[in-house]
Write a protein that holds these residues in place. Structure first.
Motif, PDB file in Angstrom:
ATOM      1  N   GLU A 205       0.339  -1.113  -0.117  1.00  0.00           N
ATOM      2  CA  GLU A 205      -0.140   0.445   0.088  1.00  0.00           C
ATOM      3  C   GLU A 205       1.095   1.155   0.907  1.00  0.00           C
ATOM      4  N   SER A 206       2.012   1.727   0.315  1.00  0.00           N
ATOM      5  CA  SER A 206       3.215   2.407   0.983  1.00  0.00           C
ATOM      6  C   SER A 206       3.300   2.750  -0.371  1.00  0.00           C
ATOM      7  N   ALA A 207       3.155   2.147  -1.797  1.00  0.00           N
ATOM      8  CA  ALA A 207       3.570   2.149  -2.987  1.00  0.00           C
ATOM      9  C   ALA A 207       2.437   3.196  -4.204  1.00  0.00           C
ATOM     10  N   LEU A 208       1.033   2.287  -3.521  1.00  0.00           N
ATOM     11  CA  LEU A 208      -0.180   1.933  -4.318  1.00  0.00           C
ATOM     12  C   LEU A 208      -0.156   3.683  -5.232  1.00  0.00           C
ATOM     13  N   PRO A 209       0.165   4.983  -4.659  1.00  0.00           N
ATOM     14  CA  PRO A 209      -0.281   6.180  -5.236  1.00  0.00           C
ATOM     15  C   PRO A 209       1.411   6.784  -6.637  1.00  0.00           C
ATOM     16  N   ARG A 210       2.005   6.204  -6.118  1.00  0.00           N
ATOM     17  CA  ARG A 210       3.321   6.197  -6.908  1.00  0.00           C
ATOM     18  C   ARG A 210       2.781   5.157  -8.184  1.00  0.00           C
ATOM     19  N   LEU A 211       2.330   4.363  -7.663  1.00  0.00           N
ATOM     20  CA  LEU A 211       2.015   3.566  -8.705  1.00  0.00           C
ATOM     21  C   LEU A 211       1.076   3.596 -10.037  1.00  0.00           C
ATOM     22  N   ILE A 212      -0.034   4.381  -9.226  1.00  0.00           N
ATOM     23  CA  ILE A 212      -0.986   5.313 -10.125  1.00  0.00           C
ATOM     24  C   ILE A 212      -0.353   5.975 -10.968  1.00  0.00           C
ATOM     25  N   ALA A 213       0.720   6.317 -10.327  1.00  0.00           N
ATOM     26  CA  ALA A 213       0.716   8.124 -11.554  1.00  0.00           C
ATOM     27  C   ALA A 213       1.925   7.738 -11.953  1.00  0.00           C
ATOM     28  N   LYS A 214       2.841   6.283 -12.093  1.00  0.00           N
ATOM     29  CA  LYS A 214       3.911   5.823 -13.068  1.00  0.00           C
ATOM     30  C   LYS A 214       3.208   5.167 -14.165  1.00  0.00           C
ATOM     31  N   MET A 215       1.968   4.779 -14.439  1.00  0.00           N
ATOM     32  CA  MET A 215       1.678   4.040 -14.964  1.00  0.00           C
ATOM     33  C   MET A 215       0.911   4.138 -15.969  1.00  0.00           C
ATOM     34  N   GLU A 216       0.368   5.691 -15.233  1.00  0.00           N
ATOM     35  CA  GLU A 216      -0.252   6.887 -16.733  1.00  0.00           C
ATOM     36  C   GLU A 216       1.055   8.042 -17.001  1.00  0.00           C
ATOM     37  N   HIS A 217       1.654   7.930 -16.305  1.00  0.00           N
ATOM     38  CA  HIS A 217       3.257   8.002 -16.746  1.00  0.00           C
ATOM     39  C   HIS A 217       3.424   7.515 -18.185  1.00  0.00           C
ATOM     40  N   LEU A 218       3.472   6.098 -17.406  1.00  0.00           N
ATOM     41  CA  LEU A 218       4.096   5.622 -18.707  1.00  0.00           C
ATOM     42  C   LEU A 218       3.523   5.023 -20.055  1.00  0.00           C
ATOM     43  N   GLY A 219       2.188   5.280 -20.337  1.00  0.00           N
ATOM     44  CA  GLY A 219       1.240   5.805 -21.358  1.00  0.00           C
ATOM     45  C   GLY A 219      -0.151   5.007 -21.783  1.00  0.00           C
ATOM     46  N   VAL A 220      -0.570   4.235 -20.065  1.00  0.00           N
ATOM     47  CA  VAL A 220      -1.948   3.782 -20.260  1.00  0.00           C
ATOM     48  C   VAL A 220      -2.722   4.766 -19.044  1.00  0.00           C
ATOM     49  N   SER A 221      -4.262   4.499 -20.247  1.00  0.00           N
ATOM     50  CA  SER A 221      -5.045   5.454 -20.078  1.00  0.00           C
ATOM     51  C   SER A 221      -5.700   5.871 -18.376  1.00  0.00           C
ATOM     52  N   ARG A 222      -6.572   6.964 -18.554  1.00  0.00           N
ATOM     53  CA  ARG A 222      -6.424   7.149 -17.230  1.00  0.00           C
ATOM     54  C   ARG A 222      -7.334   5.826 -16.537  1.00  0.00           C
ATOM     55  N   PRO A 223      -8.725   5.729 -17.823  1.00  0.00           N
ATOM     56  CA  PRO A 223      -9.642   4.864 -16.950  1.00  0.00           C
ATOM     57  C   PRO A 223      -9.200   3.190 -16.298  1.00  0.00           C
ATOM     58  N   VAL A 224      -8.074   3.592 -17.811  1.00  0.00           N
ATOM     59  CA  VAL A 224      -8.157   1.639 -16.785  1.00  0.00           C
ATOM     60  C   VAL A 224      -6.560   1.683 -15.672  1.00  0.00           C
ATOM     61  N   VAL A 225      -6.063   2.826 -15.396  1.00  0.00           N
ATOM     62  CA  VAL A 225      -5.448   2.953 -14.830  1.00  0.00           C
ATOM     63  C   VAL A 225      -6.136   2.489 -13.365  1.00  0.00           C
ATOM     64  N   GLY A 226      -6.942   3.391 -13.630  1.00  0.00           N
ATOM     65  CA  GLY A 226      -7.753   4.415 -12.248  1.00  0.00           C
ATOM     66  C   GLY A 226      -8.277   2.952 -11.807  1.00  0.00           C
ATOM     67  N   ILE A 227      -9.101   2.218 -12.478  1.00  0.00           N
ATOM     68  CA  ILE A 227      -9.709   0.707 -12.010  1.00  0.00           C
ATOM     69  C   ILE A 227      -9.080  -0.310 -12.284  1.00  0.00           C
ATOM     70  N   THR A 228      -7.650  -0.393 -12.627  1.00  0.00           N
ATOM     71  CA  THR A 228      -7.523  -1.140 -12.684  1.00  0.00           C
ATOM     72  C   THR A 228      -6.382  -1.995 -11.169  1.00  0.00           C
ATOM     73  N   VAL A 229      -5.864  -0.929 -10.546  1.00  0.00           N
ATOM     74  CA  VAL A 229      -5.253  -0.695  -9.811  1.00  0.00           C
ATOM     75  C   VAL A 229      -5.674  -0.378  -8.330  1.00  0.00           C
ATOM     76  N   PRO A 230      -6.246   0.431  -8.335  1.00  0.00           N
ATOM     77  CA  PRO A 230      -6.660  -0.264  -6.603  1.00  0.00           C
ATOM     78  C   PRO A 230      -8.239  -1.600  -6.140  1.00  0.00           C
ATOM     79  N   ALA A 231      -8.195  -1.841  -7.858  1.00  0.00           N
ATOM     80  CA  ALA A 231      -9.168  -3.466  -7.384  1.00  0.00           C
ATOM     81  C   ALA A 231      -8.274  -4.534  -7.868  1.00  0.00           C
ATOM     82  N   GLY A 232      -7.272  -4.132  -8.230  1.00  0.00           N
ATOM     83  CA  GLY A 232      -5.640  -4.952  -7.773  1.00  0.00           C
ATOM     84  C   GLY A 232      -5.194  -5.590  -6.562  1.00  0.00           C
TER      85      GLY A 232
END
Length: 476
Positions: free
Chosen positions: A277-304
């Protein structure tokens, strides 16, 4: 024109020192634990406090990310497609992780030769009493008491439910909801700014957490239970490098080692705190920066973080077999499969938190093999070290899942992924938000320089922008 890059290079250097400090703090914590174990155990609140500070930010970050991701998409069916595909993927990967743990556990038989003491017996019953009662309670627990109680109680799944409802509500409002979306975008920038301030306490938290666990455990448990620890670490490495690596390569063409390198600082943070959990916020930011669309990151990361717990699945498998062997009560294959399928359901929602694996393990044994609950006490001594491997594997699994699912539904900017992983578009390690300068030629955007350098997003998708874009762009 040369000033902004210079300024950013200075900021990156500062955070570089921060993560060097985390490494030094971990080493000092290990040394303190061995030299002054009694003093080291008193430092545990330092690690707990840092993890609690991070967890404090989880709910607002998840809420803002999901609302912006869902609310900025005009096609509700697209959101449902992402969620449905994510859940199906999580279930399949959980089954694969269970199967791998089952095979390795039956080959190693790590519990042979151990003996149970009377003092260890009560531990399992205590842990079982602290666990959730069953799947029905888990499902009912997703519904918060009030619309805002999900934030005050810090429940990830409750926050996920509220955020989805608000996101769909704003989506239905159309243009009338855009001012609200812009406001939530500003709140997200504030939340990430606060998070960047909290991150400077990471060395203190890492020192306290590592010193406490070494002081409490020492070397006795490591020597006595080294077999299962080694087997568990090797199994997790096998799963990540082979299963996830092959899946990522075949699906996206991305080299897993490059992705892991890109997320290196997040892995260091998890290793020092034993909590993904300590890295969850940074994973969200980094995956969007990587090029994955915001809806995919916003749903997949928290659900995962609640449903895609590959490391926890492997742990539950090997720990169950370890205890059965240690108590001279080996389980038949049918008993193993039935027990582990129950644990796969019971573990959902036990995301990221150090120690949650023990509660799920004890609860599963209590329900299916009560005679084995006494043996949970055998594994408590090394659970903290196994918790680190669980968290690292869970985190890697969620990073891969986000990229794979985004690729399947064509919401990943493949060229941007190559550019970022090659180091051509570095993530801004100073903060997770921009400086409010929207005219900075794309070099000062949230989550990394060149936030718009990837060009238009994939066809039919939202722009794969960094996490804290000032305002979400509605998809056509």
């Amino acid at each position: 024109m040369s000033q902004p890059p210079v300024a950013q290079a200075v900021r990156r250097d500062r955070t570089h020192y921060l993560y060097i400090a985390v490494i030094v703090a971990v080493l000092l914590g290990i040394g303190t634990g061995f030299l002054w174990p009694h003093f080291a155990t008193e430092l545990k609140p330092l690690g707990t406090g840092f993890v609690n500070l991070i967890k404090m930010m989880i709910s607002p970050i998840i809420f803002c990310t999901i609302v912006l991701g869902v609310g900025s998409v005009r096609d509700a069916a697209r959101v449902g497609r992402v969620g449905g595909l994510a859940i199906a993927y999580f279930l399949v990967m959980s089954a694969v992780a269970l199967a791998i743990g089952l095979v390795v556990g039956n080959i190693l038989h790590p519990g042979d030769g151990l003996h149970l003491t009377e003092a260890a017996k009560s531990v399992g019953h205590t842990a079982a009493a602290d666990a959730h009662e069953g799947p029905v309670d888990f499902l009912l627990g997703i519904i918060p008491t009030t619309l805002v109680s999900a934030f005050t109680e810090g429940e990830v799944l409750q926050t996920l439910l509220v955020a989805l409802l608000v996101g769909f509500g704003l989506q239905a409002m159309g243009r009338a909801g855009e001012p609200v979306l812009r406001g939530i975008g500003s709140i997200q920038k504030l939340v990430f700014r606060v998070l960047s301030m909290i991150m400077w306490a990471a060395p203190i938290g890492a020192f306290g957490a590592m010193a406490a666990v070494i002081g409490e455990t020492g070397t006795d448990a490591l020597k006595a239970l080294g077999t299962i620890m080694l087997g568990f670490y090797l199994t997790c490495a096998l799963f990540v490098l082979v299963v996830l690596g092959v899946l990522l390569r075949l699906t996206t063409g991305v080299n897993l080692l490059r992705l892991l390198k890109y997320l290196g600082r997040e892995f260091l943070l998890i290793l020092s705190t034993s909590s993904s959990e300590s890295a969850l916020p940074r994973l969200i930011a980094k995956m969007e920066h990587l090029g994955v669309s915001r809806p995919v990151v916003g749903i997949t990361v928290p659900a995962g973080y609640s449903f895609n717990l590959d490391g926890t699945m492997i742990y539950l498998t090997m720990a169950s077999l370890f205890i059965a062997d240690a108590l001279d009560q080996p389980l038949a294959l049918g008993q193993q499969i039935g027990l582990l399928l129950f644990m796969m359901i019971a573990s959902k929602g036990a995301a990221g938190v150090s120690g949650s694996g023990i509660a799920v393990l004890a609860s599963g044994l209590q329900s299916h093999q009560p005679a084995l609950v006494d043996g949970v006490g055998l594994i408590v001594g090394i659970d903290r070290f196994m918790s680190e491997a669980r968290a690292l594997t869970n985190f890697a699994g969620n990073a891969v899942a986000t990229l794979v699912i985004g690729t399947w539904i064509h919401e990943v900017d493949a060229e941007r992924v190559k550019l970022v992983l090659a180091g051509g578009l570095p993530f801004d390690e100073t903060t997770l938000v921009d400086e409010g300068d929207d005219s900075a030629d794309g070099d000062g955007t949230a989550g990394g320089e060149g936030g718009d350098a990837g060009g238009p997003g994939p066809e039919g998708s939202a722009q794969p922008a960094p996490a804290a874009h000032p305002a979400p762009q509605p998809a056509g």
